[in-house]
Design a protein around this motif. Structure first.
Motif, PDB file in Angstrom:
ATOM      1  N   VAL A   1     -13.402  37.460  13.922  1.00 42.99           N
ATOM      2  CA  VAL A   1     -14.050  38.230  14.991  1.00 42.99           C
ATOM      3  C   VAL A   1     -13.599  37.704  16.348  1.00 42.99           C
ATOM      4  O   VAL A   1     -13.229  38.475  17.233  1.00 42.99           O
TER       5      VAL A   1
ATOM      6  N   LEU B   1     -11.824  39.518  19.705  1.00 47.15           N
ATOM      7  CA  LEU B   1     -12.607  39.665  20.935  1.00 47.15           C
ATOM      8  C   LEU B   1     -12.120  38.793  22.085  1.00 47.15           C
ATOM      9  O   LEU B   1     -12.433  39.070  23.246  1.00 47.15           O
TER      10      LEU B   1
ATOM     11  N   TYR C   1     -21.359  33.886  13.695  1.00 50.58           N
ATOM     12  CA  TYR C   1     -22.116  35.005  14.246  1.00 50.58           C
ATOM     13  C   TYR C   1     -23.188  35.513  13.290  1.00 50.58           C
ATOM     14  O   TYR C   1     -24.002  36.347  13.676  1.00 50.58           O
TER      15      TYR C   1
ATOM     16  N   SER D   1     -16.163  34.720  11.269  1.00 53.67           N
ATOM     17  CA  SER D   1     -16.446  34.546  12.696  1.00 53.67           C
ATOM     18  C   SER D   1     -15.179  34.216  13.466  1.00 53.67           C
ATOM     19  O   SER D   1     -14.982  34.692  14.593  1.00 53.67           O
TER      20      SER D   1
ATOM     21  N   LEU E   1     -13.579  46.180  15.527  1.00 56.36           N
ATOM     22  CA  LEU E   1     -13.129  45.017  16.297  1.00 56.36           C
ATOM     23  C   LEU E   1     -11.868  45.337  17.095  1.00 56.36           C
ATOM     24  O   LEU E   1     -11.731  44.916  18.250  1.00 56.36           O
TER      25      LEU E   1
ATOM     26  N   VAL F   1     -21.772  42.812  16.052  1.00 48.56           N
ATOM     27  CA  VAL F   1     -20.946  41.637  15.772  1.00 48.56           C
ATOM     28  C   VAL F   1     -21.416  40.985  14.472  1.00 48.56           C
ATOM     29  O   VAL F   1     -20.600  40.577  13.632  1.00 48.56           O
TER      30      VAL F   1
ATOM     31  N   LEU G   1     -18.933  45.567  24.433  1.00 48.40           N
ATOM     32  CA  LEU G   1     -20.068  44.715  24.110  1.00 48.40           C
ATOM     33  C   LEU G   1     -20.793  44.366  25.393  1.00 48.40           C
ATOM     34  O   LEU G   1     -20.194  44.358  26.471  1.00 48.40           O
TER      35      LEU G   1
ATOM     36  N   THR H   1     -19.176  40.670  11.069  1.00 48.68           N
ATOM     37  CA  THR H   1     -18.992  39.347  10.471  1.00 48.68           C
ATOM     38  C   THR H   1     -19.435  39.348   9.017  1.00 48.68           C
ATOM     39  O   THR H   1     -18.736  38.828   8.139  1.00 48.68           O
TER      40      THR H   1
END
Length: 140
Positions: free
Chosen positions: A48, A52, A3, A45, A102, A67, A112, A71
């Motif tokens: 993350v 998500l 990301y 990433s 997150l 994001v 998001l 990251t």
């Protein structure tokens, strides 16, 4: 897919900070280790995505600035743990804030602008049905 990029890290934290975080004793003093940075970005990433994936199709597209920020914060923390010293308080706080955000996105407190996925599993539901029971002349 990551990301964030090395350039994103440089823009947020500065080239000198990345050189200091990645340089080993056998390297030139003014050269950052791009391989270490990219490895940290890949791991960040993946972290993350793990937060998500419950609510969004991953990798998240389009990539949004929060994001990228999260990251980069996670990758910076990972880079600063490569040596024996602990990361500075500012770096620890950045990681903590990124993980909190997150978690908020994963739980629905923050959102998001990305493709949300419908939860079709039978192990997770917001409302659970209870079996009715009929005893004698009434319910229950």
């Amino acid at each position: 897919m990551t990301y964030a990029t090395v350039q994103d890290m440089i823009e947020r934290f500065g080239e000198r900070a990345l050189i200091d975080a990645t340089r080993s004793l056998d390297q030139d003093r003014d050269v950052m280790d791009v391989i270490k940075i990219n490895s940290a970005l890949e791991r960040a990433s993946a972290t993350v995505d793990s937060y998500l994936q419950r609510r969004y199709a991953v990798p998240v597209q389009p990539i949004q600035l929060p994001v990228v920020d999260a990251t980069c914060a996670l990758a910076r923390y990972a880079l600063c743990q490569l040596d024996d010293s602990s990361p500075a308080l500012q770096i620890q706080t950045g990681r903590k804030d990124a993980l909190k955000w997150l978690a908020d996105v994963g739980s629905g407190l923050a959102t998001l602008d990305a493709t949300a996925i419908a939860d079709k599993s039978d192990t997770w539901s917001r409302v659970q049905e209870r079996q009715t029971s009929i005893r004698g002349n009434g319910l229950w």
